[in-house]
Design a protein around this motif. Structure first.
Motif, PDB file in Angstrom:
ATOM      1  N   PHE A 347      37.503 -17.244  20.402  1.00 27.96           N
ATOM      2  CA  PHE A 347      37.370 -16.316  21.530  1.00 27.96           C
ATOM      3  C   PHE A 347      38.648 -15.507  21.747  1.00 27.96           C
ATOM      4  CE2 PHE A 347      34.138 -19.570  22.942  1.00 27.96           C
ATOM      5  CZ  PHE A 347      33.045 -18.754  22.664  1.00 27.96           C
ATOM      6  N   VAL A 348      39.800 -16.141  21.538  1.00 30.71           N
ATOM      7  CA  VAL A 348      41.060 -15.399  21.618  1.00 30.71           C
ATOM      8  C   VAL A 348      41.105 -14.324  20.539  1.00 30.71           C
ATOM      9  CG1 VAL A 348      43.559 -15.557  21.274  1.00 30.71           C
ATOM     10  CG2 VAL A 348      42.395 -17.215  22.753  1.00 30.71           C
ATOM     11  N   ALA A 349      40.716 -14.687  19.312  1.00 31.89           N
ATOM     12  CA  ALA A 349      40.697 -13.708  18.218  1.00 31.89           C
ATOM     13  C   ALA A 349      39.752 -12.553  18.531  1.00 31.89           C
ATOM     14  CB  ALA A 349      40.280 -14.397  16.912  1.00 31.89           C
ATOM     15  N   LEU A 350      38.577 -12.872  19.077  1.00 29.07           N
ATOM     16  CA  LEU A 350      37.625 -11.817  19.422  1.00 29.07           C
ATOM     17  C   LEU A 350      38.185 -10.908  20.514  1.00 29.07           C
ATOM     18  CD1 LEU A 350      34.883 -10.463  19.319  1.00 29.07           C
ATOM     19  CD2 LEU A 350      33.996 -12.249  20.826  1.00 29.07           C
ATOM     20  N   GLY A 351      38.774 -11.524  21.547  1.00 30.52           N
ATOM     21  CA  GLY A 351      39.352 -10.718  22.623  1.00 30.52           C
ATOM     22  C   GLY A 351      40.461  -9.811  22.127  1.00 30.52           C
TER      23      GLY A 351
END
Length: 483
Positions: A347-351
């Motif tokens: 989710f951090v990578a996506l954000g």
């Protein structure tokens, strides 16, 4: 991601990986998005530091919870709660906005369910008790010693003090709401009295969170507010019943206990919680006295070793075990943290991909001309959706916090408030997510009825609608006041 999780029942880390891969494909394919190398490197560095911040709290927190379970600290707390001489609705409300927030704020990851589910199952039928246990998972913006709030503050470039104080305001209506709902599930005869008592307990938690966040103790605000609510509830409600509350050891023996110690929980509970709070206070004092910071900075994010709650959590676990690291507990903690940490990394990578590639900017621009009231109604809905998809307050913030800040109408005065709305909405939607429902059922074991998953999900959706209404009302007031 929503389709993978709700339709195909894929784990959150698979959904996060799929979302990140799709975002990367769209950035490569569509000409309006681009990802320069320097921006990519900066985003990767910031994302890595954010994951490090989370891991430094998650691993010690889960390890401490394993130590507390092995040493039967949670069991002694359960017995103390069962022995409280309170009416059933009052005891349920106290568990939901007192005991559960205290335990969850200290350890996180649904550990409070290990305490609350057995207690509530002893007070109500399984279907009712499991719903009440879900409502007890309400402290998420301050869960795991304020991890979600700290990560959210890093994502929008503000201080945890500012975001924590604003979140305490935006969440203020939620705690009375869940306390009253949980108490009314007991079907009390005196409904008006039950509503008043439960709302008062929920209001005490809201006021405690606001006070402790304003004092700058964001990391331990949930623990202190939960302890304060519990103490006030026991003092006031037990005194109205004209009974002394047994101490931990006396309750175990079935005795009344000495009056001066009547309100104290069991000694192991006081020792464990007191150690964490004392060690955090010592680190704060040492930092204020000039302790050299051990810090890592990348892409606008930072990790500071002596400001992280991870050290006090680990030190407490080691002190309880006289300095020895328990291999079995360490392996169990690593196994429990692996999937949530993988999901958070995704989710951090996506954000970071959506922000660096221009997707967040495009979304912000698409609604820039929308009426402020429409934006106020949309922001809590987006936050709730992010908490439901990720099953994590931290993951929801990593996914949508930058967008929520950009959605804020006006001259920037509402930026922190919209970040707080995201923090509140994502946190209070976590207990409606499938991972949290499955964890609740796992703790209940054979007492969970067949088909309970679907009924709990429907119940969670009803509560999420009520949470949305409260947050939307708060957002509307903020926008009208700013306008």
């Amino acid at each position: 991601m929503l389709g993978l999780i709700t339709g195909l029942r894929r784990p959150a880390h698979w959904a996060a990986a799929a979302g990140s891969a799709l975002a990367a494909l769209l950035i490569w394919w569509l000409p309006q998005f681009e990802l320069p190398e320097n921006v990519l490197a900066s985003g990767a560095g910031a994302g890595g530091v954010l994951v490090l911040n989370a891991a430094a709290v998650m691993l010690p927190g889960v390890y401490l919870s394993q130590v507390l379970m092995r040493r039967e600290v949670h069991r002694s707390l359960q017995e103390w709660v069962r022995g409280l001489p309170l009416a059933e609705p009052a005891k349920v409300a106290l568990v939901v906005v007192g005991i559960a927030p205290t335990v969850e704020a200290l350890t996180g990851f649904g550990v409070s369910l290990l305490v609350t589910v057995p207690v509530l199952l002893a007070l109500a039928p399984p279907a009712t008790a499991l719903r009440q246990a879900m409502l007890g998972m309400n402290i998420m913006p301050w869960g795991t010693l304020g991890l979600a709030t700290a990560i959210g503050a890093s994502l929008v470039g503000t201080r945890p003090l500012e975001l924590g104080s604003a979140t305490a305001v935006t969440s203020s209506l939620i705690f009375p709401l869940v306390a009253v709902w949980a108490a009314l599930l007991t079907r009390p005869r005196q409904r008006v009295r039950t509503v008043v008592v439960a709302a008062a307990l929920g209001g005490a938690l809201s006021l405690g969170l606001l006070a402790f966040n304003r004092l700058g103790t964001v990391e331990v605000a949930g623990v202190l507010a939960g302890l304060t609510t519990t103490a006030l509830g026991v003092l006031v409600l037990a005194s109205r019943n004209g009974e002394a509350v047994p101490s931990g050891e006396a309750a175990h023996k079935g005795e009344a206990g000495h009056k001066s110690h009547a309100l104290l929980p069991p000694r192991p509970v006081l020792l464990a919680y007191g150690l964490v709070l004392a060690l955090i206070a010592v680190l704060r004092a040492a930092t204020a006295a000039g302790l050299p910071p051990v810090a890592l900075h990348a892409g606008g994010a930072s990790f500071q070793l002596f400001s992280s709650p991870g050290l006090p959590l680990l030190a407490t676990a080691l002190l309880l075990d006289r300095g020895r690291l328990h291999g079995g507990d360490a392996r169990a903690a690593a196994g429990r943290v692996l999937r949530p940490l993988l999901a958070l990394t995704g989710f951090v990578a996506l954000g970071q991909l959506m922000a660096a590639g221009g997707m967040i900017g495009e979304l912000g621009a698409a609604v820039a001309d929308a009426p402020p009231l429409l934006i106020a109604l949309a922001a809590p809905a987006l936050g709730i959706l992010s908490g439901f998809i990720t099953g994590s307050n931290v993951g929801g913030n990593a996914l949508l916090m930058p967008l929520q800040e950009r959605l804020a109408p006006g001259d920037g005065s509402l930026d922190v408030w919209f970040a707080a709305l995201q923090n509140s909405a994502a946190g209070h939607a976590v207990f409606t997510s499938l991972p949290m429902i499955m964890l609740t059922l796992a703790v209940a074991g054979q007492q969970a009825q067949r088909g309970a998953e679907s009924s709990m999900l429907r119940f969670g959706m009803r509560v999420a609608c009520a949470v949305y209404a409260a947050l939307a009302a708060t957002a509307t007031v903020l926008v009208l006041t700013a306008g």
